[in-house]
Design an enzyme around this catalytic site. Structure first.
Site, PDB file in Angstrom:
ATOM      1  N   SER A  43       2.976  -1.354  -1.033  1.00 35.24           N
ATOM      2  CA  SER A  43       1.664  -2.002  -1.149  1.00 35.24           C
ATOM      3  C   SER A  43       1.619  -2.961  -2.340  1.00 35.24           C
ATOM      4  O   SER A  43       2.252  -2.710  -3.373  1.00 35.24           O
ATOM      5  CB  SER A  43       0.597  -0.924  -1.330  1.00 35.24           C
ATOM      6  N   TYR A  62      -1.794  -8.409  -0.122  1.00 35.58           N
ATOM      7  CA  TYR A  62      -3.236  -8.675  -0.089  1.00 35.58           C
ATOM      8  C   TYR A  62      -3.409 -10.062  -0.661  1.00 35.58           C
ATOM      9  O   TYR A  62      -2.882 -10.358  -1.736  1.00 35.58           O
ATOM     10  CB  TYR A  62      -3.982  -7.706  -1.000  1.00 35.58           C
ATOM     11  N   LYS A  85      -1.319  -7.205   9.737  1.00 35.83           N
ATOM     12  CA  LYS A  85      -1.823  -5.818   9.806  1.00 35.83           C
ATOM     13  C   LYS A  85      -3.343  -5.778   9.704  1.00 35.83           C
ATOM     14  O   LYS A  85      -3.916  -6.356   8.773  1.00 35.83           O
ATOM     15  CB  LYS A  85      -1.221  -5.000   8.661  1.00 35.83           C
ATOM     16  N   THR A 125      -1.927  -8.049   5.151  1.00 34.51           N
ATOM     17  CA  THR A 125      -3.089  -7.250   5.555  1.00 34.51           C
ATOM     18  C   THR A 125      -4.299  -8.161   5.655  1.00 34.51           C
ATOM     19  O   THR A 125      -4.653  -8.846   4.687  1.00 34.51           O
ATOM     20  CB  THR A 125      -3.325  -6.109   4.555  1.00 34.51           C
ATOM     21  N   HIS A 144      -7.436   0.103   9.168  1.00 32.39           N
ATOM     22  CA  HIS A 144      -7.182   0.479   7.776  1.00 32.39           C
ATOM     23  C   HIS A 144      -7.441   1.974   7.566  1.00 32.39           C
ATOM     24  O   HIS A 144      -7.925   2.405   6.519  1.00 32.39           O
ATOM     25  CB  HIS A 144      -8.077  -0.354   6.843  1.00 32.39           C
TER      26      HIS A 144
HETATM   27  C1  LIG Z   1      -4.834   6.112   0.220  1.00 36.82           C
HETATM   28  C2  LIG Z   1      -4.650   4.910   1.090  1.00 36.82           C
HETATM   29  C3  LIG Z   1      -4.345   3.689   0.510  1.00 36.82           C
HETATM   30  C4  LIG Z   1      -4.115   2.576   1.324  1.00 36.82           C
HETATM   31  N1  LIG Z   1      -3.730   1.408   0.729  1.00 36.82           N
HETATM   32  C5  LIG Z   1      -3.422   0.356   1.531  1.00 36.82           C
HETATM   33  C6  LIG Z   1      -2.898  -0.834   0.956  1.00 36.82           C
HETATM   34  O1  LIG Z   1      -2.701  -0.924  -0.250  1.00 36.82           O
HETATM   35  N2  LIG Z   1      -2.610  -1.851   1.806  1.00 36.82           N
HETATM   36  C7  LIG Z   1      -2.799  -1.768   3.159  1.00 36.82           C
HETATM   37  O2  LIG Z   1      -2.535  -2.720   3.882  1.00 36.82           O
HETATM   38  N3  LIG Z   1      -3.274  -0.646   3.724  1.00 36.82           N
HETATM   39  C8  LIG Z   1      -3.581   0.419   2.939  1.00 36.82           C
HETATM   40  N4  LIG Z   1      -4.017   1.574   3.523  1.00 36.82           N
HETATM   41  C9  LIG Z   1      -4.101   1.676   4.994  1.00 36.82           C
HETATM   42  C10 LIG Z   1      -2.786   2.194   5.570  1.00 36.82           C
HETATM   43  O3  LIG Z   1      -1.782   1.222   5.446  1.00 36.82           O
HETATM   44  C11 LIG Z   1      -2.921   2.553   7.068  1.00 36.82           C
HETATM   45  O4  LIG Z   1      -3.484   1.476   7.758  1.00 36.82           O
HETATM   46  C12 LIG Z   1      -3.753   3.813   7.299  1.00 36.82           C
HETATM   47  O5  LIG Z   1      -3.507   4.770   6.306  1.00 36.82           O
HETATM   48  C13 LIG Z   1      -3.433   4.406   8.669  1.00 36.82           C
HETATM   49  O6  LIG Z   1      -4.210   5.515   8.939  1.00 36.82           O
HETATM   50  P1  LIG Z   1      -3.739   7.022   8.700  1.00 36.82           P
HETATM   51  O7  LIG Z   1      -3.817   7.264   7.224  1.00 36.82           O
HETATM   52  O8  LIG Z   1      -4.750   7.802   9.454  1.00 36.82           O
HETATM   53  O9  LIG Z   1      -2.328   7.166   9.227  1.00 36.82           O
HETATM   54  C14 LIG Z   1      -4.242   2.696   2.731  1.00 36.82           C
HETATM   55  C15 LIG Z   1      -4.557   3.925   3.300  1.00 36.82           C
HETATM   56  C16 LIG Z   1      -4.751   5.038   2.499  1.00 36.82           C
HETATM   57  C17 LIG Z   1      -5.046   6.362   3.154  1.00 36.82           C
END
Ligand SMILES: Cc1cc2nc3c(=O)[nH]c(=O)nc-3n(C[C@H](O)[C@H](O)[C@H](O)COP(=O)(O)O)c2cc1C
Length: 380
Positions: free
Chosen positions: A109, A132, A254, A158, A278
């Site tokens: 990330s 981002y 994404k 993203t 997300h």
């Molecule tokens: C704690 C956390 C932090 C996240 N940080 C980012 C991020 O920095 N960039 C991003 O594109 N998605 C981020 N996401 C989204 C994840 O990439 C992903 O889309 C999502 O966790 C998928 O759902 P799931 O947790 O139910 O598998 C984050 C998700 C979580 C749970």
């Protein structure tokens, strides 16, 4: 509970809840606002029933595939997750190592604790970098160049975070990086000694990709404020072209949930798009990812590779998404729990659990290869 007696992702979640300070566990767990979309991601997956098929020779089963043209041992990738290094010291490096050992991609990330360079130095193979877009385009350009210099094998842009959805618990817990010195936090951290030791030993305590690269942002708290104010609401399809111009490698978009957006995304020349909300952390009230997937697959599945994320906690969930048009699934919280619970071994365990469940579910639906999966295994 020891690693040996862990049977499922839910077990890892229980251990992580005991070991990780409340503010960071809640940060990982939460969805935005009233969490309707977060819940819908799970509920809609569980509603999809699989066809039980019998007397098919499934003695040879194939879980290997390709993801954006590269071989992968499993149809899985680790999703970009911010602040992994606050779930466990050096969390990004540990998760990346576990993914590479399992033969699947890891996505770092923008909001990581270990920097691109830290991870590149510590692991053996290329990983993906998630971007981002922020207002400071000079900084964006530099970040993309750093990902190139670190030999990242794909850029994951993203597109669903132009403004930040609120997660109530982050406000209530006073979630800051590093943790705010409040009495409740001190008491909580004092009861999580293994976490505290791992964080103290970790390379960094703040956003590794941003610190030292943003002028006037030496102070950590203002760095966090800067970050919140930097997400760029003007981001548009034109910027995707701009980024394509700066990044000659493979690009993944994404955060697509709508058919119209998917059609536009398919024309950008990107290698794949990720059907995603997300993890229910942005637009509360948006449909679940799994309910959006079939429509997007029908509209653009023949033009662009589809990845899926949102709510995958079992191999059966991954099977559902693959049957409905995804070539692979990104997993988020499932591996974050593993990291918080047992570090690198916990991430490896999470991947292994999902792989084994997927393998058994394939066998019991009469499927020999993940590449031949389609709607025929869904019970109508
Ligand atoms: C704690 C956390 C932090 C996240 N940080 C980012 C991020 O920095 N960039 C991003 O594109 N998605 C981020 N996401 C989204 C994840 O990439 C992903 O889309 C999502 O966790 C998928 O759902 P799931 O947790 O139910 O598998 C984050 C998700 C979580 C749970």
């Amino acid at each position: 509970m020891s690693l040996r007696t862990i049977t499922c992702i839910e077990d890892l979640r229980h251990v992580a809840r005991r070991k990780v300070p409340r503010a960071f566990f809640d940060y990982a767990e939460a969805g935005s606002y009233s969490q309707q979309t977060l819940r819908a991601n799970r509920e809609d997956l569980e509603r999809i029933k699989l066809r039980q098929r019998v007397l098919v020779d499934v003695s040879r089963r194939e879980l290997t595939t390709t993801i954006i043209g590269d071989p992968a041992h499993l149809p899985l990738a680790l999703a970009p997750v911010g602040l992994l290094g606050m779930q466990h010291g050096d969390g990004e490096i540990l998760a990346c190592r576990a993914a590479q050992a399992a033969g699947i991609p890891f996505t770092l990330s923008t909001m990581s604790i270990c920097s691109i360079e830290d991870v590149a130095k510590a692991v053996g193979k290329p990983f993906w970098f998630q971007l981002y877009v922020m207002r400071d385009r000079g900084f964006m350009r530099a970040l993309i160049e750093r990902a190139g210099a670190a030999k990242c094998s794909a850029l994951v842009l993203t597109v669903d975070l132009q403004v930040l959805g609120q997660r109530h618990c982050d406000i209530r817990n006073g979630m800051t990086v590093p943790p705010e010195i409040r009495l409740a936090n001190i008491i909580d951290i004092a009861s999580k000694p293994s976490w505290a030791v791992s964080i103290l030993r970790g390379k960094r305590k703040t956003f590794g990709n941003l610190a030292g690269h943003v002028r006037g942002m030496e102070n950590v708290t203002s760095l966090a404020q800067w970050t919140n104010s930097q997400f760029d609401p003007t981001l548009s399809w034109k910027d995707v072209d701009w980024i394509r111009g700066l990044w000659p490698g493979k690009l993944i978009l994404k955060g697509i949930l709508d058919v119209e957006d998917a059609k536009t995304a398919a024309k950008t020349g990107a290698s794949a798009l990720v059907v995603s909300n997300h993890g229910g952390r942005q637009l509360d009230g948006a449909p679940s990812s799994i309910s959006a997937l079939p429509k997007i697959a029908e509209a653009v599945g023949s033009e662009i590779e589809l990845m899926f994320d949102g709510g995958v906690r079992t191999g059966q969930d991954a099977l559902r998404a693959l049957a409905l048009g995804a070539r692979s699934c990104m997993i988020g919280r499932a591996y974050v729990y593993g990291l918080g619970a047992f570090g690198e071994e916990g991430v490896a365990k999470a991947i292994d659990l999902l792989a084994r469940e997927l393998d058994v579910a394939m066998a019991l639906t009469g499927t020999r290869s993940v590449r031949e999966l389609d709607r025929r295994i869904i019970s109508q």
